[in-house]
Design an enzyme around this catalytic site. Structure first.
Site, short mmCIF file in Angstrom:
data_model
loop_
_atom_site.label_atom_id
_atom_site.label_comp_id
_atom_site.label_asym_id
_atom_site.label_seq_id
_atom_site.Cartn_x
_atom_site.Cartn_y
_atom_site.Cartn_z
CG ASP A 1 34.09 43.21 38.63
OD1 ASP A 1 34.41 42.67 39.94
OD2 ASP A 1 32.52 43.55 38.87
CE LYS B 1 36.16 36.47 40.14
NZ LYS B 1 34.87 37.78 40.50
CD GLU C 1 34.47 39.37 48.51
OE1 GLU C 1 34.53 39.45 46.46
OE2 GLU C 1 34.84 40.74 48.55
O1 KIV Z 1 36.57 41.47 41.28
C1 KIV Z 1 37.76 40.87 41.87
O2 KIV Z 1 38.99 41.70 42.19
C2 KIV Z 1 37.62 40.21 42.39
C3 KIV Z 1 38.24 39.37 43.99
C4 KIV Z 1 37.90 40.50 44.52
C5 KIV Z 1 38.30 37.52 44.01
O3 KIV Z 1 36.42 39.37 42.05
#
Ligand code: KIV
Length: 303
Positions: free
Chosen positions: A58, A127, A196
């Site tokens: 996102d 995710k 992260e």
């Molecule tokens: O949204 C995204 O790109 C992420 C990454 C930083 C893992 O969640």
């Protein structure tokens, strides 16, 4: 492909990567590679380069759509970009990032929206961000047969609660909470976790404690794999570059140069040149001018 080519691509058909392959890589201590993608061409290129997993993050909201945070991103935005990525990448394991408010309101909505990523977005997994407060939702999504990747540490959808895009887990109490959350997410059935912006020692400790692979971003080399936001890696995102990013190219500068050269060429009449023109056979051109003269649409040439 010649072996002395400066860049070698895994152009031969690769087998589809699965959650099992990712787990086996952790067991063999082989680093897992993951990158974000949002469009067909980039997904195709990274799939050919041999990346293990692609996340349609996102982060789309910030690096592609130009928002200040990831919060305005919708399910429709995500599904649109997931479909483009799925058309480009056939071997990498594909993960769709659940946007803000698509999984927080109720367990039912979380399962329904997770299902849309597989049914309508062409993804292999989803995710979502958060720790212990997400356990019911994660369990229900996993029970529906959908692999879930967790995300701990700096969770950008909570930017306002965290007081900004700040690193996490830097006190003993915060670190203990993160370790507990990691174990809880594993227990709830997550196949992997993104860590992260947390101290590298803590990320290494969590990675050793878990049997599922951890994928780090700003979390050091003790994780089982790494992920970067692709426009950061390529140097396309102009607004800011987090300290933990390694820039592998400066495409923003290259793009400005290329656009400038195009503008100059068009203004100077140097583009299009002879090699860019579509030719018409002379006899067809003669026939056309004859017919246009007959129909009064062109004056007869006196020359
Ligand atoms: O949204 C995204 O790109 C992420 C990454 C930083 C893992 O969640």
């Amino acid at each position: 492909m010649s072996t002395n080519s400066p860049v070698s691509f895994a152009v031969t058909e690769r087998k589809k990567v699965t959650t099992l392959n990712l787990r086996q890589k952790k067991e063999r201590r082989e680093p897992i590679t993951m990158l974000t993608a949002y469009d067909y061409s980039t997904a195709l290129a990274m799939d050919r380069a041999g990346v293990d997993a692609i996340l349609v993050g996102d982060s789309l909201g910030m690096v592609v759509l130009g928002y200040e945070t990831t919060l305005p991103v919708t399910m429709e935005d995500m599904l649109h970009h997931c479909r483009a990525v799925a058309r480009g990448a056939k071997a990498a394991f594909l993960i769709g990032d659940m946007p803000f408010m698509s999984y927080q309101v109720s367990v039912e909505e979380a399962v329904r929206n997770a299902g849309r990523f597989l049914q309508q977005g062409g993804m292999d997994a989803v995710k979502l961000e958060g720790g212990r407060e997400r356990l019911l939702g994660i369990r229900a999504i996993v029970e529906a047969g959908i692999p879930v990747m967790g995300h701990l540490g700096l969770t950008p959808q909570s930017v306002h609660q965290l007081g900004g895009f700040r690193s996490q887990g830097r006190t003993a109490s915060a670190a203990i909470r993160l370790i507990q959350d990691a174990l809880l997410l594993q227990g709830a059935g997550c196949f992997s976790l993104v860590l992260e912006s947390i101290p590298s020692k803590l990320a290494a400790l969590i990675s050793e404690r878990l049997s599922i692979p951890t994928i780090g971003i700003g979390a050091g080399s003790g994780c089982d794999g790494q992920v970067l936001v692709t426009p950061d890696l390529l140097g396309i995102f102009d607004r800011f570059t987090p300290r933990f990013v390694k820039k592998y190219a400066d495409l923003y500068t290259e793009m400005v140069k290329a656009f400038g050269a195009y503008i100059a060429d068009v203004q100077a009449g140097a583009f299009p040149a002879a090699e860019h023109l579509i030719e018409m056979p002379d006899d067809e051109w003669d026939e056309l001018t004859r017919r246009l003269v007959d129909e009064g649409m062109l004056a007869e040439s006196t020359g």
